[in-house]
Enzyme design. Structure first.
Site, PDB file in Angstrom:
ATOM      1  N   GLU A  54       8.187  12.968  20.824  1.00 32.07           N
ATOM      2  CA  GLU A  54       8.556  13.984  19.842  1.00 32.07           C
ATOM      3  C   GLU A  54       8.178  15.386  20.297  1.00 32.07           C
ATOM      4  OE1 GLU A  54       7.042  10.421  17.267  1.00 32.07           O
ATOM      5  OE2 GLU A  54       6.728  11.185  19.300  1.00 32.07           O
ATOM      6  N   CYS A  85       2.318  14.167  16.068  1.00 33.01           N
ATOM      7  CA  CYS A  85       3.761  14.413  16.079  1.00 33.01           C
ATOM      8  C   CYS A  85       4.280  14.752  14.685  1.00 33.01           C
ATOM      9  CB  CYS A  85       4.488  13.219  16.679  1.00 33.01           C
ATOM     10  SG  CYS A  85       4.104  13.030  18.438  1.00 33.01           S
TER      11      CYS A  85
END
Length: 151
Positions: A54, A85
């Protein structure tokens, strides 16, 4: 294009991670049906704890757009985001998060915490879970079985 199409793209990236002995997580970020950022886990390769799929995708999308705010975008990731994330997703102002399999040990889109939908933050995401859940779960299981055999 639909959620399945973009999750398939994220899954292809998870396979790339798997093939280089990284935890197989892949991610794409989409704006107006166009992928503007993508990434897959590279923590071992880069020797960097921040090199999650991510984060890699958010960095690329920010460069593509030319801003840290990547509003009106959707993020597709094969495994539920971890706390780091999830925090980065909120900070980037991503509108929608679609993930494949839950992360019972570190998931922050509902499994342990739900950072992405926390009312006390200044931004919340729409969350869809379970897209390609079986495939995303299976590649993780296969990876860790293989990893334990190697050690």
């Amino acid at each position: 294009m639909d959620d399945l199409f973009f999750m398939q793209k994220a899954f292809e990236l998870a396979k790339k991670a798997y093939n280089i002995n990284e935890v197989p997580i892949g991610c794409v970020i989409v704006k107006d049906d166009t992928i503007i950022g993508y990434g897959y886990n590279k923590r071992n390769t880069l020797k960097n704890s921040l090199a999650h799929a991510e984060i890699e995708a958010i960095n690329m999308a920010s460069k593509t757009i030319g801003d840290w705010r990547i509003e009106d975008t959707s993020l597709y990731v094969t495994i539920e985001p971890c706390p780091m994330c999830a925090g980065a997703i909120i900070q980037a102002r991503i509108k929608k998060v679609v993930f494949g399999a839950e992360n019972k040990k570190a998931g922050c889109a509902g499994s342990i915490l739900n950072i992405l939908c926390e009312d006390r933050f200044n931004h919340k995401c729409d969350v869809i879970k379970g897209v390609m859940e079986k495939e995303c779960s299976m590649i993780m299981s296969d990876f860790f079985k293989r990893f334990r055999r190697i050690q």
